[in-house]
Design a protein around this motif. Structure first.
Motif, PDB file in Angstrom:
ATOM      1  N   ASP A  60       0.850  -1.189   0.000  1.00 54.19           N
ATOM      2  CA  ASP A  60       0.000   0.000   0.000  1.00 54.19           C
ATOM      3  C   ASP A  60       0.887   1.240   0.000  1.00 54.19           C
ATOM      4  OD1 ASP A  60      -2.295   1.500   0.031  1.00 54.19           O
ATOM      5  OD2 ASP A  60      -2.908   0.970   2.066  1.00 54.19           O
ATOM      6  N   SER A  61       0.275   2.379  -0.253  1.00 47.18           N
ATOM      7  CA  SER A  61       1.028   3.638  -0.227  1.00 47.18           C
ATOM      8  C   SER A  61       0.116   4.776   0.179  1.00 47.18           C
ATOM      9  CB  SER A  61       1.635   3.933  -1.604  1.00 47.18           C
ATOM     10  OG  SER A  61       0.618   4.277  -2.532  1.00 47.18           O
ATOM     11  N   LEU A  62       0.729   5.859   0.667  1.00 44.34           N
ATOM     12  CA  LEU A  62      -0.050   7.032   1.035  1.00 44.34           C
ATOM     13  C   LEU A  62      -0.789   7.592  -0.166  1.00 44.34           C
ATOM     14  CD1 LEU A  62       2.497   8.904   3.362  1.00 44.34           C
ATOM     15  CD2 LEU A  62       0.595   7.430   4.049  1.00 44.34           C
ATOM     16  N   ASP A  63      -0.142   7.630  -1.317  1.00 48.29           N
ATOM     17  CA  ASP A  63      -0.788   8.179  -2.502  1.00 48.29           C
ATOM     18  C   ASP A  63      -2.022   7.382  -2.899  1.00 48.29           C
ATOM     19  OD1 ASP A  63       0.913  10.289  -2.715  1.00 48.29           O
ATOM     20  OD2 ASP A  63       1.843   9.680  -4.602  1.00 48.29           O
ATOM     21  N   GLU A  64      -1.977   6.059  -2.719  1.00 44.86           N
ATOM     22  CA  GLU A  64      -3.147   5.249  -3.061  1.00 44.86           C
ATOM     23  C   GLU A  64      -4.315   5.545  -2.124  1.00 44.86           C
ATOM     24  OE1 GLU A  64      -2.104   1.035  -4.800  1.00 44.86           O
ATOM     25  OE2 GLU A  64      -0.667   1.528  -3.217  1.00 44.86           O
ATOM     26  N   HIS A  65      -4.036   5.714  -0.837  1.00 45.73           N
ATOM     27  CA  HIS A  65      -5.102   6.067   0.109  1.00 45.73           C
ATOM     28  C   HIS A  65      -5.644   7.463  -0.217  1.00 45.73           C
ATOM     29  CE1 HIS A  65      -6.468   6.331   4.619  1.00 45.73           C
ATOM     30  NE2 HIS A  65      -7.475   6.390   3.776  1.00 45.73           N
ATOM     31  N   ILE A  66      -4.756   8.380  -0.542  1.00 45.56           N
ATOM     32  CA  ILE A  66      -5.189   9.732  -0.906  1.00 45.56           C
ATOM     33  C   ILE A  66      -6.097   9.685  -2.123  1.00 45.56           C
ATOM     34  CG2 ILE A  66      -4.407  11.968  -1.789  1.00 45.56           C
ATOM     35  CD1 ILE A  66      -1.809  11.491  -0.121  1.00 45.56           C
ATOM     36  N   TYR A  67      -5.673   8.952  -3.155  1.00 50.01           N
ATOM     37  CA  TYR A  67      -6.465   8.904  -4.390  1.00 50.01           C
ATOM     38  C   TYR A  67      -7.819   8.248  -4.147  1.00 50.01           C
ATOM     39  CZ  TYR A  67      -8.011   8.144  -9.123  1.00 50.01           C
ATOM     40  OH  TYR A  67      -8.767   8.156 -10.275  1.00 50.01           O
ATOM     41  N   ASP A  68      -7.839   7.158  -3.387  1.00 52.87           N
ATOM     42  CA  ASP A  68      -9.127   6.512  -3.085  1.00 52.87           C
ATOM     43  C   ASP A  68     -10.078   7.499  -2.411  1.00 52.87           C
ATOM     44  OD1 ASP A  68      -8.208   4.144  -4.112  1.00 52.87           O
ATOM     45  OD2 ASP A  68      -7.946   3.145  -2.173  1.00 52.87           O
ATOM     46  N   THR A  69      -9.558   8.280  -1.470  1.00 53.09           N
ATOM     47  CA  THR A  69     -10.387   9.227  -0.720  1.00 53.09           C
ATOM     48  C   THR A  69     -10.893  10.348  -1.614  1.00 53.09           C
ATOM     49  OG1 THR A  69      -9.184   8.721   1.325  1.00 53.09           O
ATOM     50  CG2 THR A  69     -10.424  10.781   1.267  1.00 53.09           C
ATOM     51  N   ILE A  70     -10.016  10.883  -2.464  1.00 50.30           N
ATOM     52  CA  ILE A  70     -10.409  11.981  -3.355  1.00 50.30           C
ATOM     53  C   ILE A  70     -11.404  11.497  -4.400  1.00 50.30           C
ATOM     54  CG2 ILE A  70      -9.566  13.564  -5.138  1.00 50.30           C
ATOM     55  CD1 ILE A  70      -6.927  13.682  -3.508  1.00 50.30           C
ATOM     56  N   SER A  71     -11.119  10.358  -5.020  1.00 48.70           N
ATOM     57  CA  SER A  71     -12.040   9.815  -6.020  1.00 48.70           C
ATOM     58  C   SER A  71     -13.368   9.437  -5.381  1.00 48.70           C
ATOM     59  CB  SER A  71     -11.414   8.588  -6.691  1.00 48.70           C
ATOM     60  OG  SER A  71     -12.315   7.994  -7.603  1.00 48.70           O
ATOM     61  N   GLY A  72     -13.306   8.804  -4.206  1.00 48.04           N
ATOM     62  CA  GLY A  72     -14.532   8.430  -3.512  1.00 48.04           C
ATOM     63  C   GLY A  72     -15.375   9.625  -3.132  1.00 48.04           C
ATOM     64  N   SER A  73     -14.726  10.774  -2.913  1.00 47.13           N
ATOM     65  CA  SER A  73     -15.445  12.000  -2.555  1.00 47.13           C
ATOM     66  C   SER A  73     -16.102  12.657  -3.758  1.00 47.13           C
ATOM     67  CB  SER A  73     -14.472  13.007  -1.931  1.00 47.13           C
ATOM     68  OG  SER A  73     -13.682  13.657  -2.926  1.00 47.13           O
ATOM     69  N   ASP A  74     -15.964  12.043  -4.934  1.00 48.07           N
ATOM     70  CA  ASP A  74     -16.428  12.616  -6.198  1.00 48.07           C
ATOM     71  C   ASP A  74     -15.772  13.969  -6.444  1.00 48.07           C
ATOM     72  OD1 ASP A  74     -17.751  12.291  -8.583  1.00 48.07           O
ATOM     73  OD2 ASP A  74     -19.740  12.043  -7.688  1.00 48.07           O
ATOM     74  N   TRP A  75     -14.506  14.053  -6.069  1.00 52.47           N
ATOM     75  CA  TRP A  75     -13.626  15.195  -6.298  1.00 52.47           C
ATOM     76  C   TRP A  75     -14.076  16.456  -5.559  1.00 52.47           C
ATOM     77  CZ3 TRP A  75     -12.339  11.197  -9.302  1.00 52.47           C
ATOM     78  CH2 TRP A  75     -10.996  11.062  -9.621  1.00 52.47           C
ATOM     79  N   LEU A  76     -14.838  16.300  -4.499  1.00 54.28           N
ATOM     80  CA  LEU A  76     -15.230  17.468  -3.719  1.00 54.28           C
ATOM     81  C   LEU A  76     -14.373  17.640  -2.471  1.00 54.28           C
ATOM     82  CD1 LEU A  76     -17.541  19.580  -4.234  1.00 54.28           C
ATOM     83  CD2 LEU A  76     -18.687  18.542  -2.280  1.00 54.28           C
ATOM     84  N   ILE A 383     -12.420  16.431   4.098  1.00 52.63           N
ATOM     85  CA  ILE A 383     -11.735  15.286   3.505  1.00 52.63           C
ATOM     86  C   ILE A 383     -12.732  14.301   2.896  1.00 52.63           C
ATOM     87  CG2 ILE A 383      -9.787  15.445   5.094  1.00 52.63           C
ATOM     88  CD1 ILE A 383     -10.955  12.847   6.427  1.00 52.63           C
ATOM     89  N   ASN A 384     -14.015  14.469   3.173  1.00 52.88           N
ATOM     90  CA  ASN A 384     -15.009  13.490   2.731  1.00 52.88           C
ATOM     91  C   ASN A 384     -15.767  13.916   1.481  1.00 52.88           C
ATOM     92  OD1 ASN A 384     -14.579  11.679   4.975  1.00 52.88           O
ATOM     93  ND2 ASN A 384     -15.612  13.197   6.246  1.00 52.88           N
ATOM     94  N   GLY A 385     -15.790  15.213   1.198  1.00 46.90           N
ATOM     95  CA  GLY A 385     -16.437  15.686  -0.011  1.00 46.90           C
ATOM     96  C   GLY A 385     -17.878  15.247  -0.117  1.00 46.90           C
ATOM     97  N   ASP A 543     -18.271  22.594 -13.928  1.00 46.61           N
ATOM     98  CA  ASP A 543     -18.145  24.009 -14.279  1.00 46.61           C
ATOM     99  C   ASP A 543     -18.821  24.896 -13.241  1.00 46.61           C
ATOM    100  OD1 ASP A 543     -16.760  23.394 -16.577  1.00 46.61           O
ATOM    101  OD2 ASP A 543     -18.556  23.331 -17.829  1.00 46.61           O
ATOM    102  N   ARG A 544     -19.962  24.471 -12.744  1.00 49.80           N
ATOM    103  CA  ARG A 544     -20.730  25.304 -11.801  1.00 49.80           C
ATOM    104  C   ARG A 544     -20.553  24.887 -10.350  1.00 49.80           C
ATOM    105  NH1 ARG A 544     -26.733  24.920 -13.134  1.00 49.80           N
ATOM    106  NH2 ARG A 544     -26.866  26.627 -11.602  1.00 49.80           N
ATOM    107  N   PHE A 545     -20.337  23.593 -10.101  1.00 52.54           N
ATOM    108  CA  PHE A 545     -20.460  23.107  -8.735  1.00 52.54           C
ATOM    109  C   PHE A 545     -19.264  22.307  -8.224  1.00 52.54           C
ATOM    110  CE2 PHE A 545     -24.920  23.783  -9.987  1.00 52.54           C
ATOM    111  CZ  PHE A 545     -25.281  24.656  -8.965  1.00 52.54           C
ATOM    112  N   LEU A 546     -18.086  22.519  -8.815  1.00 50.49           N
ATOM    113  CA  LEU A 546     -16.880  21.983  -8.191  1.00 50.49           C
ATOM    114  C   LEU A 546     -16.504  22.969  -7.079  1.00 50.49           C
ATOM    115  CD1 LEU A 546     -14.784  19.697  -8.257  1.00 50.49           C
ATOM    116  CD2 LEU A 546     -13.361  21.180  -9.676  1.00 50.49           C
ATOM    117  N   ALA A 547     -17.349  23.006  -6.061  1.00 46.36           N
ATOM    118  CA  ALA A 547     -17.233  24.013  -5.005  1.00 46.36           C
ATOM    119  C   ALA A 547     -17.972  23.536  -3.770  1.00 46.36           C
ATOM    120  CB  ALA A 547     -17.816  25.348  -5.475  1.00 46.36           C
ATOM    121  N   HIS A 548     -17.528  24.016  -2.625  1.00 44.78           N
ATOM    122  CA  HIS A 548     -18.201  23.729  -1.354  1.00 44.78           C
ATOM    123  C   HIS A 548     -19.336  24.723  -1.144  1.00 44.78           C
ATOM    124  CE1 HIS A 548     -14.929  21.047  -0.292  1.00 44.78           C
ATOM    125  NE2 HIS A 548     -14.054  22.018  -0.438  1.00 44.78           N
TER     126      HIS A 548
END
Length: 580
Positions: A60-76, A383-385, A543-548
């Motif tokens: 495993d790696s930190l980058d893989e955990h990071i990517y799983d979390t970001i992708s799972g958050s639907d990039w939010l 971190i959860n998006g 375009d409109r909603f990649l935002a919190h």
């Protein structure tokens, strides 16, 4: 009555206790108060079953955990916060072991890890299936070492005292006596957990009524990403009790009424077809819950007295594996369903489980209100998006509880005491409670329980797994009506000792605040992303909603929504996938 502390922590669960320990370690000269409406070991952290994610395996790696979390958050998710969280999580889990947390082990002595939903690698640490129980015990026992940590068990905070944008302390009621007290502080940390009780069917304990979110909202701190409400795909019908994701991690299957593993027919964001039958039950929680809705619509769910359900099949695992890896699952099924999962199918359905949104904070837990911090489920870093991955929430409360504690300690060490204006606010709150609540006539035409139930069903119907503009608009109007009806609620119990009717009125007020921010935020977000699914806007709109979304309470009490860009560091926005 007034008492003085350097830091007041509101909430005595995992995030609150971790923050208290961090303060005592960083600044042992500071006086810390932990104010909790329940005894700390009854905080909801104790209910967490599955585990805590942290990179430990050689594969495993930190980058893989990071990517799983970001992708799972639907990039939010904010990527800087995710990177920091993933890096610090293993250190916090190891520190917890040094304090006495009994992580399950492999035969060779290594920490055991299991797969979890949305994670490509096995990185979820666990203590059988009572992980939260053991974590909370460890934190509570560790906190007892520090004489500067003072507990106020079974106290309920009614107001954050803020003067000119600076925190001054809190006002709280002692439930056993009805005594109202002002607790001055140079810094306050909110660690009150989530607000699942605004919905009728939830895994959340009765105490999770959004108190901390409402306190911050009324004090001027915005609530972020409140439209993102996570449904867990496996709750027991009627009770809502959680059957942990660990049951599927150990090999459990989800079956429709025909005995068919229906998830193979759905897009879980998984690009390669080969391993789908092996691990499809560990898809992201939002996708699994959405698949359940489609099974219901197609008539393939099971009819129960408590609504539609599907089956969780653990029989093929055998009693030996179940008793070794997920014994609490068997205990819950036997006690609450009279079903033995080693021999019988278990009926389950999606149930509100977690709030991705919460009080807006930076990576140190600081809110826009000076001296006010938040950590755990009450907070949104983020971190959860749009969707939290299973087993990220327990290390989140450790990492951000510790960070908020250290930041609050440094701030409090250099801050001044309460102002006269702040103390006058506190006096006003004392009078409000006595005059408006205890002095309220018992002949009001609204019952607290009726209002709460109607609010919960309004939320389920208007802002459930799938939403529409029409359903959300109707929910907005209905909740606005409830705000007025709340003022007509009667309180018949005017006693001082454990006045639970007064407590439920205060909790209802908090839930109505939080419910309003959820539906307003969902109505404004005209797209589908993660746990927020609009059937009238079915596509993701970067375009409109990649935002919190930031929900602010205006001076007239209305909810106003603004937006804040998502922080992107190394991972450009892409297609959401699972299992790559």
């Amino acid at each position: 009555m007034t008492t003085a502390h350097d830091v007041v922590l509101v909430g005595g669960g995992g995030a609150g206790l971790r923050a208290a320990i961090a303060i005592a370690e960083a600044r042992p000269e500071l006086d810390v108060a932990v104010v909790s409406k329940v005894y700390p070991m009854r905080s909801h952290t104790v209910s967490a079953e599955g585990g805590a994610a942290g990179v430990i395996g050689a594969d495993d790696s930190l980058d893989e955990h990071i990517y799983d979390t970001i992708s799972g958050s639907d990039w939010l998710a904010d990527q800087d916060a995710v990177e920091m969280f993933v890096e610090e999580a293993p250190r916090e889990l190891i520190r917890l072991e040094h304090w006495g947390c009994p992580w399950s082990r492999e035969p060779d002595g290594r920490v055991a890890v299991r797969p979890f939903g949305g994670m490509k690698k096995q990185r979820t640490w666990f203590a059988a299936d009572k992980t939260g129980f053991h974590m909370l015990h460890t934190l509570f026992q560790t906190s007892l070492k520090y004489g500067t940590i003072h507990r106020y068990d079974e106290w309920f905070v009614t107001k954050l005292v803020v003067d000119d944008g600076v925190i001054q302390g809190v006002v709280a009621i002692e439930l056993s006596t009805g005594r109202i007290e002002t607790m001055t502080a140079k810094a306050v940390i909110l660690a009150t957990g989530g607000c699942g009780r605004v919905f009728p069917f939830t895994t959340n304990a009765a105490i999770k009524t959004g108190d901390g979110m409402s306190l911050a909202y009324r004090a001027g701190a915005p609530l972020k990403d409140m439209e993102f409400v996570q449904y867990h795909p496996t709750g027991l019908p009627f009770t809502g009790i959680l059957i942990t994701e660990a049951a599927r991690a150990e090999g459990g299957w989800l079956l429709n009424k025909d005995g068919y593993r229906y998830l193979q027919d759905y897009d879980l964001g998984k690009p390669e077809p080969t391993p789908v039958l092996r691990s499809m039950e560990l898809g992201p929680r939002d996708r699994l819950s959405q698949a359940f809705v489609h099974e219901v619509e197609e008539g393939r769910a099971i009819d129960t007295p408590y609504g539609p359900a599907v089956h969780l099949d653990l029989r093929h695992l055998g009693a030996k594996v179940i008793d070794a890896k997920i014994p609490f699952v068997r205990e819950l099924c036997l006690k609450y369903q009279n079903v033995d999962p080693a021999a019988e199918l278990v009926q389950v359905r999606p149930v509100v489980h977690y709030m991705m949104g919460g009080v807006h904070t930076d990576i140190h837990g600081a809110t826009p209100v000076k001296g006010l911090y938040a950590a755990g489920e009450v907070a949104c870093v983020s971190i959860n998006g749009a969707n939290r991955l299973g087993s990220n929430s327990l290390p989140e409360l450790l990492v951000f509880g510790a960070r908020a504690g250290r930041a609050a300690a440094e701030y409090a060490a250099g801050a001044s005491g309460p102002t006269r204006a702040g103390l006058r606010q506190a006096d006003d709150e004392h009078r409000r409670i006595w005059r408006e609540l205890r002095g309220r006539e018992p002949n009001g035409n609204e019952r607290i329980a009726d209002l709460r139930e109607q609010m919960q069903h309004t939320m389920e119907g208007g802002a459930g797994i799938y939403r529409t503009g029409d359903s959300l608009t109707k929910a907005v109007d209905t909740l606005h009506e409830f705000q007025g009806r709340r003022d007509q609620a009667r309180i018949e119990d005017h006693s001082h000792t454990f006045n639970t009717e007064l407590l439920t009125f205060l909790e209802l007020s908090a839930m109505l605040d939080v419910a309003e921010t959820i539906v307003y935020s969902a109505l404004r977000r005209e797209e589908s992303r993660g746990a927020h699914q609009r059937t009238d806007y079915s596509a993701r709109d970067n375009d409109r909603f990649l935002a919190h979304s930031l929900a602010h309470r205006a001076s007239d009490g209305s909810c106003q929504i603004r937006y804040l860009p998502v922080t992107i560091t190394r991972w450009p926005v892409g297609e959401r996938v699972y299992g790559r």
